[in-house]
Design a protein around this motif. Structure first.
Motif, PDB file in Angstrom:
ATOM      1  N   GLY A 177       0.743  -1.196  -0.031  1.00 51.06           N
ATOM      2  CA  GLY A 177      -0.201   0.092   0.149  1.00 51.06           C
ATOM      3  C   GLY A 177       0.853   1.296   0.066  1.00 51.06           C
ATOM      4  O   GLY A 177       0.264   2.224  -0.676  1.00 51.06           O
ATOM      5  N   LEU A 178       2.204   1.404   0.659  1.00 55.99           N
ATOM      6  CA  LEU A 178       2.822   2.457   0.765  1.00 55.99           C
ATOM      7  C   LEU A 178       3.568   2.729  -0.613  1.00 55.99           C
ATOM      8  O   LEU A 178       3.724   3.772  -1.203  1.00 55.99           O
ATOM      9  N   ASN A 231       5.269   6.056  -5.694  1.00 55.64           N
ATOM     10  CA  ASN A 231       5.911   5.063  -6.415  1.00 55.64           C
ATOM     11  C   ASN A 231       6.679   5.867  -7.405  1.00 55.64           C
ATOM     12  O   ASN A 231       6.628   6.949  -8.082  1.00 55.64           O
ATOM     13  N   LEU A 232       8.118   5.220  -7.421  1.00 62.09           N
ATOM     14  CA  LEU A 232       9.161   6.153  -8.367  1.00 62.09           C
ATOM     15  C   LEU A 232       9.102   5.970  -9.856  1.00 62.09           C
ATOM     16  O   LEU A 232       9.866   6.420 -10.505  1.00 62.09           O
ATOM     17  N   LYS A 233       8.372   5.104 -10.076  1.00 58.91           N
ATOM     18  CA  LYS A 233       8.053   4.533 -11.680  1.00 58.91           C
ATOM     19  C   LYS A 233       7.340   5.251 -12.227  1.00 58.91           C
ATOM     20  O   LYS A 233       6.094   5.846 -11.657  1.00 58.91           O
TER      21      LYS A 233
END
Length: 379
Positions: free
Chosen positions: A371-372, A377-379
């Motif tokens: 969930g985190l 999200n770095l993508k």
């Protein structure tokens, strides 16, 4: 009040050690020309009551000198003095003594008890196949009894405290898959009058004694709430108060539970009308056909029979108490906060809940991590 240090004797022959941090009251009586001292009383009233009881024993020639008293004789006297314990707890302590403690160390003079005797007791229980938890409980009772003997100057030290405390290796009991449990409850709904007890255990997490003590007056149908405020003593028709303030609690129930309870009430009302004056109305939700308390053994037997008829072969067998665990497990897997689960179960602390269901936490940790990542999200 007179102190132990001053040596003054108050009119009721009860002394107070003003330097003691707790349990300061004590008394002395003469037995066969010897001064017998009893210490460790919380209040003057407790000491006075104990002194009167000892004098009564002396008058009836029932007094046994501590040096000649066996541990079994002492244990029985100690248990009789524990009037602050609940009925079920006293019954359990008596059972421990009769089944496990007395056969091994009951005959030994209490003044001759050694750590080796306590170790023999622990080993004897393990050889009988008792689980870690049961061995620990028996040890705890013996330890408590000997602690009381030290406080009353019957013993100098508690020999049980010089033995390594039994450790408990928690074994995770397998629980039935939620879908399978749901299907079994559906299929067995009309099988037994005590089906409602199993359903409430799953949907509320209540203990079997709490379910047996539940009255219609405890249910708020409009707001969907159950007030848990009493326990039914096992195999009796008597109520008892709950052990702790946390056990006395309010549990929210779903609309489906409300409707199922309304159906149950209709069934009870029909039985009441048919028996009329013969019906013993105690306002109980789970009861016999005559209105008296449902015996816990019959509820457990009914649940066992339900599993024999409706459980899938590949699913594990559940004790009735496991339904309470199923309630907690389902909620935790759904992501319900452990504090809420703890409150529903009536646990004394959230720590107890976390320790009991720690095996579910890795699963929750994984869900939290995923969930985190979805949020950052770095993508």
């Amino acid at each position: 009040m007179a102190s132990e240090k001053s040596g003054a004797k108050p009119k009721d022959y009860i002394y107070e050690n003003t330097e003691a941090k707790s349990n300061p009251f004590w008394f002395q009586v003469m037995v066969n020309g010897k001064r017998v001292t009893r210490r460790g009383f919380r209040t003057r009233g407790e000491a006075k009551k104990a002194r009167a009881a000892l004098i009564t024993e002396l008058s009836k020639d029932e007094y046994i000198e501590p040096s000649k008293m066996t541990f079994g004789e002492y244990y029985i006297k100690w248990l009789k003095s524990r009037n602050n314990l609940a009925f079920n707890t006293l019954k359990m302590y008596s059972k421990y003594f009769k089944s496990h403690i007395n056969p091994v160390i009951g005959h030994i003079p209490i003044s001759k008890l050694t750590p080796s005797h306590i170790e023999e007791l622990l080993e004897a229980m393990r050889e009988k196949g008792l689980g870690d938890e049961m061995v620990k409980r028996n040890y705890a009772v013996v330890h408590a009894a000997l602690n009381a003997a030290v406080k009353k100057d019957i013993l100098i030290r508690n020999v049980a405290g010089r033995v390594e405390k039994p450790k408990v290796t928690r074994k995770e009991r397998p629980l039935m898959e939620t879908d399978a449990l749901q299907q079994m409850l559906k299929d067995s709904k009309d099988f037994s009058r005590y089906w409602i007890a199993a359903y409430l255990a799953v949907m509320t997490g209540m203990r079997i004694g709490e379910i047996c003590g539940l009255q219609w007056a405890d249910i708020d149908f409009d707001r969907g709430l159950i007030l848990v405020q009493r326990n039914m003593l096992e195999d009796t028709n008597e109520f008892s108060s709950l052990k702790t303030n946390k056990s006395r609690r309010v549990i929210a129930i779903s609309p489906q539970v409300v409707e199922t309870l309304k159906e149950q009430r209709q069934k009870v009302d029909i039985e009441k009308a048919e028996l009329k004056g013969e019906y013993q109305d105690r306002d109980l939700v789970v009861c016999s056909s005559k209105g008296t308390a449902a015996l816990q053994n019959r509820i457990r037997s009914s649940w066992k029979r339900i599993q024999e008829l409706y459980k899938k072969e590949d699913e594990p067998e559940l004790r009735f108490h496991d339904l309470r665990h199923a309630h907690a497990s389902i909620l935790l897997k759904q992501g319900v906060h452990p504090k809420v689960v703890s409150e529903r179960l009536g646990h004394s602390t959230i720590t107890l809940t976390l320790e009991t269901y720690s095996h579910l936490l890795p699963h929750m940790q994984s869900d939290a991590a995923i969930g985190l990542e979805q949020m950052i999200n770095l993508k």
